[in-house]
Design an enzyme around this catalytic site. Structure first.
Site, PDB file in Angstrom:
ATOM      1  N   HIS A 185       0.822  -1.222   0.000  1.00  0.00           N
ATOM      2  CA  HIS A 185       0.000   0.000   0.000  1.00  0.00           C
ATOM      3  C   HIS A 185       0.852   1.265   0.000  1.00  0.00           C
ATOM      4  CE1 HIS A 185      -4.077   1.783   1.057  1.00  0.00           C
ATOM      5  NE2 HIS A 185      -4.375   0.818   0.214  1.00  0.00           N
ATOM      6  N   GLU A 235      -2.052   1.316  -9.349  1.00  0.00           N
ATOM      7  CA  GLU A 235      -3.280   2.012  -8.960  1.00  0.00           C
ATOM      8  C   GLU A 235      -3.082   3.513  -8.822  1.00  0.00           C
ATOM      9  OE1 GLU A 235      -4.398   1.783  -4.513  1.00  0.00           O
ATOM     10  OE2 GLU A 235      -3.251  -0.053  -4.878  1.00  0.00           O
ATOM     11  N   HIS A 285      -6.849  -2.930 -11.153  1.00  0.00           N
ATOM     12  CA  HIS A 285      -7.189  -2.564  -9.779  1.00  0.00           C
ATOM     13  C   HIS A 285      -8.664  -2.211  -9.725  1.00  0.00           C
ATOM     14  CE1 HIS A 285      -7.267   0.509  -6.432  1.00  0.00           C
ATOM     15  NE2 HIS A 285      -6.534  -0.419  -5.849  1.00  0.00           N
TER      16      HIS A 285
END
Length: 382
Positions: A185, A235, A285
């Site tokens: 992330h 993403e 994504h």
């Protein structure tokens, strides 16, 4: 045929839909959103709408270029997300006019099904294991998990051990009955990513997503050189020009463009082709809503290098609405053995319950990601 009106609907849990209307009564739906910045994207949609009203919706390529180039300043998450949702809706209209699904308009199928995976939230091992068990009961065997909590730029061995312990317990609980990717992330600095990736190798994750932030993309080939685990990212890249730099540098094995962030179907089809030329696979994504998922599926079924499709059924973000709550033709999104089949209705193939959308858009919450801080009170990456 001319475009007559563009309407946006902010919806729970953290989505936004848009509807494009035409003078012949054909309507297209799209999903433009940056999670946590819905109002900003909404403003951009309506600014771009000034270019669209009165125009022929079938001229998708020209309208895309107008939205991208005519304003001089271009790119970035807000504008590209606004373009993405509009682009999806234009393809929806074109398919409905021609009575064909979007994948048919793009040359037809390259496969008959695509593997889906599901997000499992939580940082405690017991919670993650319970979540996997629940999702396995409805047919999933491939998952994505948080790879770690927030880490300092240089963190201690206890933080690394905590992340590794979660993954170890999951592999021990399920063996090779499941596959899972790990999402860093963008929480991890390059020095800590080197440490963490090495420690996670024995548990054979399917991929590691965003091992470092996209703006640190020069580290992707360096990290890839030290591991056999495929690295994934995309993403937070918003156009083929962002992806070009990453593909040229090397190191990424799986590209993850978001069909609601990276310019929509028109742009992501180009990104998929670029990736194929570099022998890089595609896994769009999509922790978002049904229109975004439908757009992804059309790309999956015309892109030879597509390997996996993320979807948000049961995702921990879905507070107030689930993936198919605003969809009439839920059965078309059914999975068999963890695979999606092609959507066959004209356009995007998703029939939106407009009355429900209007009702739920009233006083829709403004979702924000949490603000995390390190022990020293400096801001941490979420």
């Amino acid at each position: 045929m001319k475009i007559t009106k563009i309407t946006t609907y902010r919806l729970p849990p953290r989505w936004m839909f848009l509807k494009i209307e035409t003078d012949e009564g054909v309507v297209g739906w799209g999903e433009p959103v940056i999670e946590g910045r819905a109002r900003t994207v909404e403003a951009a949609v309506h600014e771009l709408g000034d270019y669209l009203i009165g125009q022929d919706p079938s001229r998708i390529n020209d309208l895309w270029q107008v939205m991208y180039r005519a304003g001089f300043y271009r790119g970035g998450p807000i504008l590209m997300s606004a373009i993405a949702g509009i682009d999806q809706a234009l393809w929806d209209i074109k398919g409905k006019v021609l009575n064909a699904p979007v994948w048919q308009l793009m040359g037809g199928l390259v496969r008959d099904k695509i593997k889906a995976y599901s997000w499992v939230g939580g940082d405690r091992p017991a919670d993650v294991i319970d979540g996997i068990k629940t999702l396995r009961e409805i047919g999933f065997d491939t998952f994505k998990l948080n790879g770690c909590e927030e880490l300092g730029l240089i963190d201690n061995s206890r933080a690394v051990d905590a992340a590794v312990n979660t993954v170890a317990q999951i592999r021990e609980a399920f063996g090779n009955q499941i596959e899972f990717g790990l999402d860093f992330h963008g929480r991890v600095s390059a020095p800590m990513a080197k440490v963490l990736i090495k420690e996670l190798e024995p548990y054979r994750p399917l991929f590691i997503e965003e091992p470092v932030l996209a703006e640190q993309a020069e580290y992707y080939p360096k990290l890839a050189a030290q591991t056999h685990i495929p690295l994934a990212a995309g993403e937070r890249m918003f156009s083929r020009f962002d992806f070009k730099r990453v593909l040229e540098a090397g190191g990424i094995s799986i590209l993850q463009p978001d069909l609601s962030h990276a310019g929509g179907i028109t742009e992501c089809y180009k990104i998929a082709g670029m990736a194929e030329a570099y022998d890089v696979t595609l896994a769009p994504h999509c922790p978002l809503g049904p229109i975004a998922l439908a757009a992804c599926l059309h790309i999956d079924f015309v892109s030879y290098n597509a390997v996996l499709q993320e979807q948000s059924m049961g995702i921990h973000y879905n507070k107030g609405a689930e993936l198919l709550d605003f969809v009439k033709n839920k059965e078309d999104f059914s999975m068999v053995g963890g695979f999606f089949k092609p959507l066959t209705k004209p356009g995007l193939g998703v029939e939106i319950d407009e009355a429900k959308v209007i009702e739920f858009s009233k006083n829709a919450p403004d979702w924000r990601n949490p603000l995390w801080r390190h022990e020293d009170n400096s801001v941490a990456e979420w």
